[in-house]
Structure formats: structure tokens, C-alpha cells
Design a protein around this motif. Structure first.
Motif, PDB file in Angstrom:
ATOM      1  N   GLY A 181      37.422  17.284  47.845  1.00  0.00           N
ATOM      2  CA  GLY A 181      36.034  16.898  48.100  1.00  0.00           C
ATOM      3  C   GLY A 181      35.047  17.917  47.571  1.00  0.00           C
ATOM      4  N   GLY A 182      33.969  18.134  48.337  1.00  0.00           N
ATOM      5  CA  GLY A 182      32.886  19.001  47.882  1.00  0.00           C
ATOM      6  C   GLY A 182      33.332  20.402  47.566  1.00  0.00           C
ATOM      7  N   LEU A 183      34.229  20.957  48.359  1.00  0.00           N
ATOM      8  CA  LEU A 183      34.739  22.312  48.129  1.00  0.00           C
ATOM      9  C   LEU A 183      35.940  22.287  47.190  1.00  0.00           C
ATOM     10  N   GLY A 184      36.848  21.351  47.437  1.00  0.00           N
ATOM     11  CA  GLY A 184      38.079  21.303  46.672  1.00  0.00           C
ATOM     12  C   GLY A 184      37.877  20.998  45.199  1.00  0.00           C
ATOM     13  N   HIS A 185      36.883  20.141  44.869  1.00  0.00           N
ATOM     14  CA  HIS A 185      36.727  19.786  43.452  1.00  0.00           C
ATOM     15  C   HIS A 185      36.236  20.979  42.631  1.00  0.00           C
ATOM     16  N   ALA A 234      20.313  13.283  53.888  1.00  0.00           N
ATOM     17  CA  ALA A 234      21.375  14.080  53.276  1.00  0.00           C
ATOM     18  C   ALA A 234      22.370  14.557  54.330  1.00  0.00           C
ATOM     19  N   LEU A 235      21.874  15.046  55.469  1.00  0.00           N
ATOM     20  CA  LEU A 235      22.754  15.489  56.546  1.00  0.00           C
ATOM     21  C   LEU A 235      23.567  14.328  57.101  1.00  0.00           C
ATOM     22  N   HIS A 236      22.927  13.169  57.239  1.00  0.00           N
ATOM     23  CA  HIS A 236      23.614  11.980  57.733  1.00  0.00           C
ATOM     24  C   HIS A 236      24.729  11.565  56.770  1.00  0.00           C
ATOM     25  N   ASP A 237      24.408  11.524  55.487  1.00  0.00           N
ATOM     26  CA  ASP A 237      25.402  11.103  54.501  1.00  0.00           C
ATOM     27  C   ASP A 237      26.596  12.052  54.478  1.00  0.00           C
ATOM     28  N   LEU A 238      26.324  13.354  54.582  1.00  0.00           N
ATOM     29  CA  LEU A 238      27.402  14.328  54.602  1.00  0.00           C
ATOM     30  C   LEU A 238      28.273  14.133  55.840  1.00  0.00           C
ATOM     31  N   ASP A 239      27.636  13.945  56.979  1.00  0.00           N
ATOM     32  CA  ASP A 239      28.349  13.803  58.239  1.00  0.00           C
ATOM     33  C   ASP A 239      29.223  12.557  58.265  1.00  0.00           C
ATOM     34  N   HIS A 240      28.806  11.518  57.534  1.00  0.00           N
ATOM     35  CA  HIS A 240      29.529  10.250  57.548  1.00  0.00           C
ATOM     36  C   HIS A 240      30.416  10.058  56.317  1.00  0.00           C
ATOM     37  N   GLY A 241      30.610  11.135  55.562  1.00  0.00           N
ATOM     38  CA  GLY A 241      31.526  11.059  54.435  1.00  0.00           C
ATOM     39  C   GLY A 241      31.025  10.279  53.248  1.00  0.00           C
ATOM     40  N   ASP A 242      29.695  10.154  53.124  1.00  0.00           N
ATOM     41  CA  ASP A 242      29.116   9.348  52.049  1.00  0.00           C
ATOM     42  C   ASP A 242      28.640  10.181  50.858  1.00  0.00           C
ATOM     43  N   VAL A 243      28.994  11.467  50.840  1.00  0.00           N
ATOM     44  CA  VAL A 243      28.599  12.325  49.718  1.00  0.00           C
ATOM     45  C   VAL A 243      29.828  12.605  48.871  1.00  0.00           C
ATOM     46  N   LEU A 263      29.512  21.077  38.897  1.00  0.00           N
ATOM     47  CA  LEU A 263      29.341  20.452  40.204  1.00  0.00           C
ATOM     48  C   LEU A 263      29.033  18.966  40.063  1.00  0.00           C
ATOM     49  N   HIS A 264      29.662  18.177  40.891  1.00  0.00           N
ATOM     50  CA  HIS A 264      29.276  16.775  41.041  1.00  0.00           C
ATOM     51  C   HIS A 264      28.308  16.734  42.225  1.00  0.00           C
ATOM     52  N   THR A 265      27.098  16.260  42.001  1.00  0.00           N
ATOM     53  CA  THR A 265      26.062  16.356  43.028  1.00  0.00           C
ATOM     54  C   THR A 265      25.399  15.018  43.330  1.00  0.00           C
ATOM     55  N   GLN A 266      24.881  14.894  44.549  1.00  0.00           N
ATOM     56  CA  GLN A 266      23.953  13.840  44.942  1.00  0.00           C
ATOM     57  C   GLN A 266      22.662  14.536  45.356  1.00  0.00           C
ATOM     58  N   ARG A 267      21.556  14.139  44.735  1.00  0.00           N
ATOM     59  CA  ARG A 267      20.301  14.851  44.957  1.00  0.00           C
ATOM     60  C   ARG A 267      19.370  14.089  45.896  1.00  0.00           C
ATOM     61  N   TYR A 268      18.719  14.859  46.765  1.00  0.00           N
ATOM     62  CA  TYR A 268      17.778  14.321  47.738  1.00  0.00           C
ATOM     63  C   TYR A 268      16.516  15.179  47.690  1.00  0.00           C
ATOM     64  N   SER A 269      15.379  14.575  47.951  1.00  0.00           N
ATOM     65  CA  SER A 269      14.165  15.379  48.087  1.00  0.00           C
ATOM     66  C   SER A 269      14.234  16.130  49.407  1.00  0.00           C
ATOM     67  N   LEU A 270      13.496  17.211  49.523  1.00  0.00           N
ATOM     68  CA  LEU A 270      13.468  17.982  50.766  1.00  0.00           C
ATOM     69  C   LEU A 270      13.035  17.101  51.934  1.00  0.00           C
ATOM     70  N   ASP A 271      12.119  16.166  51.669  1.00  0.00           N
ATOM     71  CA  ASP A 271      11.656  15.254  52.719  1.00  0.00           C
ATOM     72  C   ASP A 271      12.793  14.392  53.261  1.00  0.00           C
ATOM     73  N   ASP A 272      13.827  14.181  52.467  1.00  0.00           N
ATOM     74  CA  ASP A 272      14.947  13.328  52.867  1.00  0.00           C
ATOM     75  C   ASP A 272      16.129  14.138  53.393  1.00  0.00           C
ATOM     76  N   TYR A 273      15.854  15.316  53.949  1.00  0.00           N
ATOM     77  CA  TYR A 273      16.919  16.187  54.443  1.00  0.00           C
ATOM     78  C   TYR A 273      17.775  15.484  55.493  1.00  0.00           C
ATOM     79  N   ALA A 297      18.830  23.392  47.076  1.00  0.00           N
ATOM     80  CA  ALA A 297      19.513  23.967  48.239  1.00  0.00           C
ATOM     81  C   ALA A 297      20.680  23.064  48.601  1.00  0.00           C
ATOM     82  N   GLY A 298      21.873  23.624  48.608  1.00  0.00           N
ATOM     83  CA  GLY A 298      23.045  22.840  48.938  1.00  0.00           C
ATOM     84  C   GLY A 298      23.092  22.479  50.411  1.00  0.00           C
ATOM     85  N   VAL A 299      23.552  21.270  50.685  1.00  0.00           N
ATOM     86  CA  VAL A 299      23.744  20.805  52.062  1.00  0.00           C
ATOM     87  C   VAL A 299      25.229  20.928  52.372  1.00  0.00           C
ATOM     88  N   CYS A 300      25.546  21.817  53.292  1.00  0.00           N
ATOM     89  CA  CYS A 300      26.930  22.214  53.554  1.00  0.00           C
ATOM     90  C   CYS A 300      27.359  21.757  54.945  1.00  0.00           C
TER      91      CYS A 300
END
Length: 349
Positions: free
Chosen positions: A178-182, A324-333, A311-321, A36-39
Motif C-alpha cells: 500500500g502507501g508505505l509498501g509501494h 482525505a482523512l476519511h478516505d484513508l481511514d476507509h481504505g479508499d486511498v 509516489l502514487h498520490t491522490q491529491r486533495y485541497s487543504l479545505d478537503d482535509y 502535506a502527506g496524510v498519514c
């Protein structure tokens, strides 16, 4: 099953135990989520920006970029069978309204949008429809393509429009790598022979852009307008593909486009303010882009199977949602963040 549910806006979602979805309609399809993509839209949902638009009753499961394997099907489903790898068109559509009859199902009058206005894919299973599932080539892994269901589809939808209007020798500028542009860069190079110039604030993003096909790159360091003018002999680009839509990108894009050019609005968050006299005198066209059609997704999966879009991806387990949201919000993905349920790991092992 486990599912990440939003219980209140402006609060962190919670991992909950909820009932497994069941087949009830003859056209229902239950999918075991493989990725599931984190958008960034998920962040906007949590912030409450979509509260009035979605009308969804809380709590509900978020996540609108989904792929996996068919778990169960209704009695009328003939296009997929249990065990098939699939990617899901983000909308569940009726097939009967005028828009659907025209193949413009993204504007279906009776659609629902799992992850936006109904339960989505930050979960182990998801209920969708036979009209929404695209069987994947056996060479494709669901987690590797999940974010193409929305981010990739949106990029394809916009770039395909631009490609139909561009001619060899024309110049297009892509704002954001970035995530969309690439994804958009790769689609553009697969569909068009026009020159592609990519603008971004990140040297790392520009290095990736060059690697995946950009003809020219420009670092947004305050001189990007002048650099773009130099590349086009002062005329500007025939098309601007704005994958950012905020933070100065819109203002830059408006200064980079030439007379009678097309401005494709893809990213959002900012405002488009243009004097009407400027629109008339230059005949600039502004084109909105909302996801894409089912057929767009089918075509995109052909490019993915041909390895023309990766796709260039960073994978997280569902438990680490939350991470993943934090990393996306802070530009770390870099690329797209993907959540993978434990059930998917067991399915592939």
C-alpha cells in the motif's frame, strides 16, 4: 494563515485561522507548504494514541510529511534561499548531542517533531530549521514527493538496512504493497539484487507491486504461508519487511522467515509475541525502524530525481482535509493522500 488544528482528541480537526510562523532564530526556515502527506499516524494522533508520547498542548496543527518552497530564512542559514524547493526531514534536531554527532539524528536527544509534538504542515506555512531542509532537484515538484518525508524515509531506512545484509540469490518478502509498501518495493529494487516477493490482500495492490518491480507476488487468501514455502523450498525468506504490523501480518511474517533471518518491523498497531526459546534456537533478529536520518532522506531524493522511486498520490485541497482523512481511514486511498494549500496553487500558477 489557514491550518488544520486538533482541538481535542477523538474529535475531527478543524480548519482555523492562525498566525503565520516567523523567523526568530538565526537557523530558522519558514516554508510555504506545497504538499502535506496524510498519514495513518495522523489518524492515530486524532484517536489519542500519541497523547502520552507527544506531550503536545492542544490545539496544534497536525501533519508531519511536508515539502514546499523556502519563504524566509534566518541570518545563519546558508544551505537554502527563498524560493528554493525543499522537502523537510520530519525532525528538527540539535546537531550537538551524541546521536547527532554520529549522524543518527533520528535519535536526537533534543529534537522536536512538527506534526507530532509541535505545529506541523497541514497548513499554508511551516516553521522548521536549516538542519531539516533538503533542497530538491528542480525536476521534482514538492507535492509529488511530500510523503517521502516520512513514509518514504521510513521505507528507505528499513530497506537500506535489509539491502546491506542481503546477498544476490537471497529472498526477501515484503508484507503490504500500500502507501508505505509501494515505496519500499521501489527502494528495494534500486538497492538490492535479491529476489523480492510481495504479499498483500488486494489484487490491485499486487498488480501495482508487479508493475514497480516485484519479482513474485502472493495474494493473502489463506494460502500465503504455503505459497511462500513453495517459493523458498520450505526454507523461508532471508528477510521479512513488514509494512503492515497488524491484522495477521505479524503472524504471517513469523511463519515466512527462515533460521537466522531478519524481521524488519515497519508498520505498527499489532503485537509481536515470540517465545524466547524460538528467538534463541533460530537466531531470528527483530529490527525496529523509526523514520530515518537526514542523510537517508538526501539519498532517497537522489532516487526520486532519477525516477527510481515514484509516489502514487491522490491529491486533495487543504479545505478537503476531512475527506482525505476519511478516505484513508476507509481504505479508499491508493498510494498516498496529499493535501495542497491554496497558497501553493497560487505559487505554482
Amino acid at each position: 494563515m489557514k491550518a488544520v488544528q486538533l482541538e481535542a482528541y477523538e474529535q475531527e480537526p478543524q480548519l482555523m485561522d492562525v498566525p503565520d510562523p516567523e523567523v526568530k532564530d538565526p537557523h530558522d526556515v519558514v516554508v510555504r507548504i506545497g504538499g502535506a502527506g496524510v498519514c495513518r499516524t495522523d489518524l492515530h494522533i486524532i484517536e489519542g494514541q500519541w497523547e502520552e508520547k507527544s506531550g503536545v498542548a492542544l490545539p496544534y496543527t497536525i501533519g508531519h510529511e511536508n515539502a514546499g518552497w523556502v519563504e524566509a530564512v534566518g541570518s545563519a542559514v546558508t544551505n537554502v534561499a527563498p524560493g528554493d524547493p525543499v522537502i523537510l526531514h520530519p525532525l528538527v534536531t540539535c546537531g550537538l548531542c551524541r546521536a547527532c554527532r554520529f549522524g543518527d539524528d533520528v535519535h536526537c536527544e533534543n529534537s522536536r517533531f512538527p506534526g507530532i509534538d509541535s505545529d506541523g504542515g497541514y497548513a499554508e506555512y511551516l516553521l522548521t530549521s536549516a538542519r531539516s531542509v533538503v533542497r530538491l532537484d528542480d525536476s521534482l515538484e514538492p507535492a509529488a514527493v511530500a510523503a517521502l518525508a516520512d513514509a518514504g524515509l521510513t521505507a528507505y531506512h528499513a530497506v537500506a538496512k535489509a539491502a546491506r545484509a542481503l546477498r544476490p540469490g537471497d529472498t526477501a518478502v515484503c508484507i503490504g504493497a500500500g502507501g508505505l509498501g509501494h515505496i519500499g518495493i521501489q527502494v528495494f529494487k534500486a538497492l538490492s539484487s535479491a529476489r523480492l516477493v510481495v504479499v498483500d490482500r488486494s489484487p490491485e495492490a499486487l498488480a501495482l507491486a508487479k508493475e514497480i518491480g516485484a519479482d513474485e507476488t502472493i495474494l493473502a487468501d489463506g494460502t500465503q504461508i504455503e505459497q511462500m514455502a513453495d517459493l523458498t523450498n520450505g526454507a523461508g525468506a532471508h528477510a521479512v519487511l513488514d509494512f503492515v504490523g497488524e491484522g495477521g501480518a505479524v503472524e504471517d511474517g513469523l511463519r515466512m522467515i527462515r533460521r537466522a533471518g531478519n524481521y524488519y518491523v515497519i508498520g505498527y498497531g499489532g503485537e509481536l509475541k515470540v517465545p524466547t526459546i524460538d528467538v534463541i534456537s533460530t537466531e531470528i533478529n527483530f529490527v525496529g525502524n523509526l523514520v530515518g536520518s537526514y542523510n537517508d532522506l538526501v539519498e532517497l531524493m537522489v532516487l526520486a530525481a532519477e525516477r527510481k522511486v515514484t509516489l502514487h498520490t491522490q491529491r486533495y485541497s487543504l479545505d478537503d482535509y476531512a475527506l482525505a482523512l476519511h478516505d484513508l481511514d476507509h481504505g479508499d486511498v491508493r498510494g498516498r493522500a496529499i493535501l495542497i494549500p491554496n497558497a501553493a496553487k497560487e505559487f505554482t500558477s
